[in-house]
Motif scaffolding. Structure first.
Motif, PDB file in Angstrom:
ATOM      1  N   LYS A 125       0.945  -1.409  -0.109  1.00 62.71           N
ATOM      2  CA  LYS A 125       0.086   0.005  -0.131  1.00 62.71           C
ATOM      3  C   LYS A 125       0.814   1.213  -0.122  1.00 62.71           C
ATOM      4  CE  LYS A 125      -3.763  -2.119   2.103  1.00 62.71           C
ATOM      5  NZ  LYS A 125      -4.573  -2.642   3.254  1.00 62.71           N
ATOM      6  N   LEU A 126       0.499   2.365  -0.606  1.00 62.11           N
ATOM      7  CA  LEU A 126       1.306   3.492  -0.797  1.00 62.11           C
ATOM      8  C   LEU A 126       0.385   4.756  -0.399  1.00 62.11           C
ATOM      9  CD1 LEU A 126       4.115   4.513  -1.974  1.00 62.11           C
ATOM     10  CD2 LEU A 126       2.974   5.221  -4.012  1.00 62.11           C
ATOM     11  N   HIS A 127       0.981   5.569   0.748  1.00 60.99           N
ATOM     12  CA  HIS A 127       0.181   6.664   0.830  1.00 60.99           C
ATOM     13  C   HIS A 127       0.661   7.619  -0.193  1.00 60.99           C
ATOM     14  CE1 HIS A 127      -1.291   5.817   4.867  1.00 60.99           C
ATOM     15  NE2 HIS A 127      -0.272   5.326   5.204  1.00 60.99           N
ATOM     16  N   ALA A 128      -0.321   8.168  -0.851  1.00 63.92           N
ATOM     17  CA  ALA A 128      -0.087   9.027  -2.224  1.00 63.92           C
ATOM     18  C   ALA A 128      -0.938  10.190  -2.267  1.00 63.92           C
ATOM     19  CB  ALA A 128      -0.319   8.015  -3.258  1.00 63.92           C
ATOM     20  N   TRP A 129      -0.779  11.129  -2.922  1.00 58.97           N
ATOM     21  CA  TRP A 129      -1.497  12.194  -3.367  1.00 58.97           C
ATOM     22  C   TRP A 129      -1.320  12.313  -4.768  1.00 58.97           C
ATOM     23  CZ3 TRP A 129      -5.740  14.034  -0.993  1.00 58.97           C
ATOM     24  CH2 TRP A 129      -6.071  15.264  -1.527  1.00 58.97           C
ATOM     25  N   PRO A 130      -2.654  12.703  -5.507  1.00 61.67           N
ATOM     26  CA  PRO A 130      -2.337  12.586  -7.192  1.00 61.67           C
ATOM     27  C   PRO A 130      -1.632  13.841  -7.927  1.00 61.67           C
ATOM     28  CG  PRO A 130      -4.686  12.624  -6.410  1.00 61.67           C
ATOM     29  CD  PRO A 130      -3.794  12.939  -5.097  1.00 61.67           C
ATOM     30  N   ALA A 131      -0.936  14.869  -7.087  1.00 60.27           N
ATOM     31  CA  ALA A 131      -0.452  16.026  -7.325  1.00 60.27           C
ATOM     32  C   ALA A 131       1.158  15.727  -7.140  1.00 60.27           C
ATOM     33  CB  ALA A 131      -0.826  17.363  -6.977  1.00 60.27           C
ATOM     34  N   SER A 132       1.556  15.062  -6.078  1.00 62.53           N
ATOM     35  CA  SER A 132       2.808  14.750  -5.484  1.00 62.53           C
ATOM     36  C   SER A 132       3.939  14.403  -6.540  1.00 62.53           C
ATOM     37  CB  SER A 132       2.884  13.808  -4.451  1.00 62.53           C
ATOM     38  OG  SER A 132       4.317  13.746  -3.857  1.00 62.53           O
ATOM     39  N   PRO A 133       4.987  14.978  -6.604  1.00 62.09           N
ATOM     40  CA  PRO A 133       5.850  14.593  -7.919  1.00 62.09           C
ATOM     41  C   PRO A 133       6.872  13.396  -7.345  1.00 62.09           C
ATOM     42  CG  PRO A 133       6.627  16.435  -6.872  1.00 62.09           C
ATOM     43  CD  PRO A 133       5.261  16.276  -6.317  1.00 62.09           C
ATOM     44  N   TYR A 134       7.080  13.238  -5.986  1.00 63.23           N
ATOM     45  CA  TYR A 134       7.744  12.358  -5.260  1.00 63.23           C
ATOM     46  C   TYR A 134       6.846  11.042  -5.363  1.00 63.23           C
ATOM     47  CZ  TYR A 134      10.061  16.197  -2.997  1.00 63.23           C
ATOM     48  OH  TYR A 134      10.654  17.347  -2.837  1.00 63.23           O
ATOM     49  N   VAL A 135       5.631  10.861  -5.158  1.00 58.45           N
ATOM     50  CA  VAL A 135       4.744   9.789  -5.467  1.00 58.45           C
ATOM     51  C   VAL A 135       4.701   9.361  -6.911  1.00 58.45           C
ATOM     52  CG1 VAL A 135       2.270   9.094  -5.562  1.00 58.45           C
ATOM     53  CG2 VAL A 135       3.185  10.266  -3.572  1.00 58.45           C
ATOM     54  N   ARG A 136       5.039  10.478  -7.834  1.00 49.15           N
ATOM     55  CA  ARG A 136       5.100  10.176  -9.258  1.00 49.15           C
ATOM     56  C   ARG A 136       6.233   9.275  -9.368  1.00 49.15           C
ATOM     57  NH1 ARG A 136       5.318  13.754 -14.839  1.00 49.15           N
ATOM     58  NH2 ARG A 136       4.652  12.145 -16.230  1.00 49.15           N
ATOM     59  N   LYS A 137       7.475   9.756  -8.877  1.00 50.60           N
ATOM     60  CA  LYS A 137       8.527   9.021  -9.172  1.00 50.60           C
ATOM     61  C   LYS A 137       8.505   7.325  -8.742  1.00 50.60           C
ATOM     62  CE  LYS A 137      11.977  10.870  -6.749  1.00 50.60           C
ATOM     63  NZ  LYS A 137      13.068  10.404  -5.855  1.00 50.60           N
ATOM     64  N   VAL A 138       7.934   7.360  -7.556  1.00 55.59           N
ATOM     65  CA  VAL A 138       7.629   5.885  -7.331  1.00 55.59           C
ATOM     66  C   VAL A 138       6.677   4.943  -8.166  1.00 55.59           C
ATOM     67  CG1 VAL A 138       6.477   4.352  -5.416  1.00 55.59           C
ATOM     68  CG2 VAL A 138       7.916   6.240  -4.826  1.00 55.59           C
ATOM     69  N   LEU A 139       5.612   5.793  -8.423  1.00 54.77           N
ATOM     70  CA  LEU A 139       4.872   5.121  -9.368  1.00 54.77           C
ATOM     71  C   LEU A 139       5.552   5.003 -10.788  1.00 54.77           C
ATOM     72  CD1 LEU A 139       1.394   6.938  -8.578  1.00 54.77           C
ATOM     73  CD2 LEU A 139       2.252   4.516  -7.757  1.00 54.77           C
ATOM     74  N   ALA A 140       6.054   5.860 -11.272  1.00 56.49           N
ATOM     75  CA  ALA A 140       6.719   5.779 -12.553  1.00 56.49           C
ATOM     76  C   ALA A 140       7.852   4.374 -12.487  1.00 56.49           C
ATOM     77  CB  ALA A 140       7.827   6.970 -13.042  1.00 56.49           C
ATOM     78  N   MET A 141       8.666   4.328 -11.466  1.00 51.17           N
ATOM     79  CA  MET A 141       9.428   3.170 -11.188  1.00 51.17           C
ATOM     80  C   MET A 141       8.484   1.941 -11.163  1.00 51.17           C
ATOM     81  SD  MET A 141      12.618   2.299 -10.051  1.00 51.17           S
ATOM     82  CE  MET A 141      12.900   0.940  -9.249  1.00 51.17           C
ATOM     83  N   ALA A 142       7.253   1.760 -10.562  1.00 50.07           N
ATOM     84  CA  ALA A 142       6.548   0.766 -10.446  1.00 50.07           C
ATOM     85  C   ALA A 142       6.095   0.455 -11.836  1.00 50.07           C
ATOM     86  CB  ALA A 142       5.470   1.044  -9.516  1.00 50.07           C
ATOM     87  N   VAL A 143       5.673   1.237 -12.628  1.00 52.39           N
ATOM     88  CA  VAL A 143       5.158   0.970 -14.013  1.00 52.39           C
ATOM     89  C   VAL A 143       6.284   0.486 -14.722  1.00 52.39           C
ATOM     90  CG1 VAL A 143       4.436   2.152 -16.147  1.00 52.39           C
ATOM     91  CG2 VAL A 143       3.357   2.997 -14.087  1.00 52.39           C
ATOM     92  N   GLU A 144       7.576   1.107 -14.705  1.00 48.63           N
ATOM     93  CA  GLU A 144       8.651   0.715 -15.403  1.00 48.63           C
ATOM     94  C   GLU A 144       8.991  -0.816 -15.103  1.00 48.63           C
ATOM     95  OE1 GLU A 144       9.943   2.101 -17.927  1.00 48.63           O
ATOM     96  OE2 GLU A 144      11.739   0.591 -18.365  1.00 48.63           O
ATOM     97  N   THR A 145       8.827  -1.226 -13.713  1.00 50.81           N
ATOM     98  CA  THR A 145       9.437  -2.647 -13.279  1.00 50.81           C
ATOM     99  C   THR A 145       8.288  -3.601 -13.328  1.00 50.81           C
ATOM    100  OG1 THR A 145       9.304  -1.636 -11.110  1.00 50.81           O
ATOM    101  CG2 THR A 145      11.253  -1.576 -12.085  1.00 50.81           C
ATOM    102  N   GLY A 146       7.013  -3.107 -13.658  1.00 53.47           N
ATOM    103  CA  GLY A 146       6.021  -4.249 -13.938  1.00 53.47           C
ATOM    104  C   GLY A 146       5.410  -4.389 -12.495  1.00 53.47           C
ATOM    105  N   LEU A 147       5.305  -3.571 -11.491  1.00 53.72           N
ATOM    106  CA  LEU A 147       5.048  -3.768 -10.147  1.00 53.72           C
ATOM    107  C   LEU A 147       3.784  -2.962  -9.865  1.00 53.72           C
ATOM    108  CD1 LEU A 147       8.441  -3.665  -8.323  1.00 53.72           C
ATOM    109  CD2 LEU A 147       6.953  -5.677  -8.875  1.00 53.72           C
ATOM    110  N   ARG A 148       3.267  -1.989 -10.804  1.00 51.15           N
ATOM    111  CA  ARG A 148       2.145  -1.129 -10.433  1.00 51.15           C
ATOM    112  C   ARG A 148       1.082  -1.687  -9.950  1.00 51.15           C
ATOM    113  NH1 ARG A 148      -0.877   1.146  -8.658  1.00 51.15           N
ATOM    114  NH2 ARG A 148      -1.834   2.926  -9.134  1.00 51.15           N
TER     115      ARG A 148
END
Ligand SMILES: N[C@@H](CCC(=O)N[C@@H](CS)C(=O)NCC(=O)O)C(=O)O
Length: 203
Positions: A2-25
């Motif tokens: 589970k990820l505490h996240a907010w839709p406008a946060s760029p740091y959250v985006r970094k984690v989600l981008a990493m998750a998309v790239e590595t197939g973990l999203r």
């Protein structure tokens, strides 16, 4: 996870981008958490009171964004986003620090803008802006010669930082004096890790 996240946060985006790239999203469930809300429970999972904060399947809390990204990198079988120790690692880590440096200054500017008018410091805003543009200058002059077509945590961090400048400071036209970086971002930004994680204004 589970990820505490907010839709406008760029740091959250970094984690989600990493998750998309590595197939973990798909393994990550988002918990909508506004760290600016005084009633937010984020402090129970992260004493720093910031997002992103990841709760692993074992129930451990991990922060900050770079630590979460490194954790995710240990969970997939594809190419590593954190290269092994050596010159490539230090280069990627320097890029990650430069990307986070843009974000730290730009996010502080946003907080400053939200303060009551009489409490804002124009000099302080100028200082943060100078940091952002000094980092962009270094990317343009030195670093981007070796960006190539690669993918690593440093490039992900830089791309998320540039995306945040477009999202929050579109009038400052960072591309004009940094056209090489702009061209790199144009191509890099078309990939799913960026296209699927565009920031969204939230209330
Ligand atoms: N170094 C942290 C920075 C995270 C951060 O500043 N997140 C912001 C949201 S974009 C936050 O939670 N701010 C709340 C606060 O500063 O109290 C990271 O990389 O995760």
């Amino acid at each position: 996870m589970k990820l505490h996240a907010w839709p406008a946060s760029p740091y959250v985006r970094k984690v989600l981008a990493m998750a998309v790239e590595t197939g973990l999203r798909e393994q990550i469930e988002l918990i909508r958490t506004n760290p600016g809300d005084p009633d937010s429970p984020i402090g129970e999972d992260n004493p720093i009171g910031k997002i992103p904060t990841l709760i692993t399947d074992e129930g451990d809390a991990l922060y900050d964004s770079r630590v979460i990204c490194e954790y995710l990198d240990g969970l997939h079988e594809g190419p590593r986003m954190f290269p092994p120790a050596g010159p490539e690692r230090w280069q990627a880590s320097r890029w990650a620090a430069l990307g986070d440096g843009i974000l730290d200054a730009a996010v502080l500017r946003m907080y400053e803008r939200r303060r009551p008018e009489g409490e804002r410091s124009p000099d302080w805003d100028v200082r943060q802006r100078e940091k952002v543009f000094r980092i962009l200058d270094q990317l343009e002059k030195d670093e981007m010669k070796t960006f190539g077509k690669g993918m690593n945590i440093g490039l992900i961090a830089i791309a998320c930082a540039l995306g945040y400048l477009d999202f929050r400071f579109p009038d400052e036209k960072w591309r004009l004096p940094h056209q090489g970086v702009g061209m790199w971002f144009f191509t890099f930004g078309k990939q799913p890790l960026m296209a699927d994680t565009e920031p969204v204004e939230a209330i």
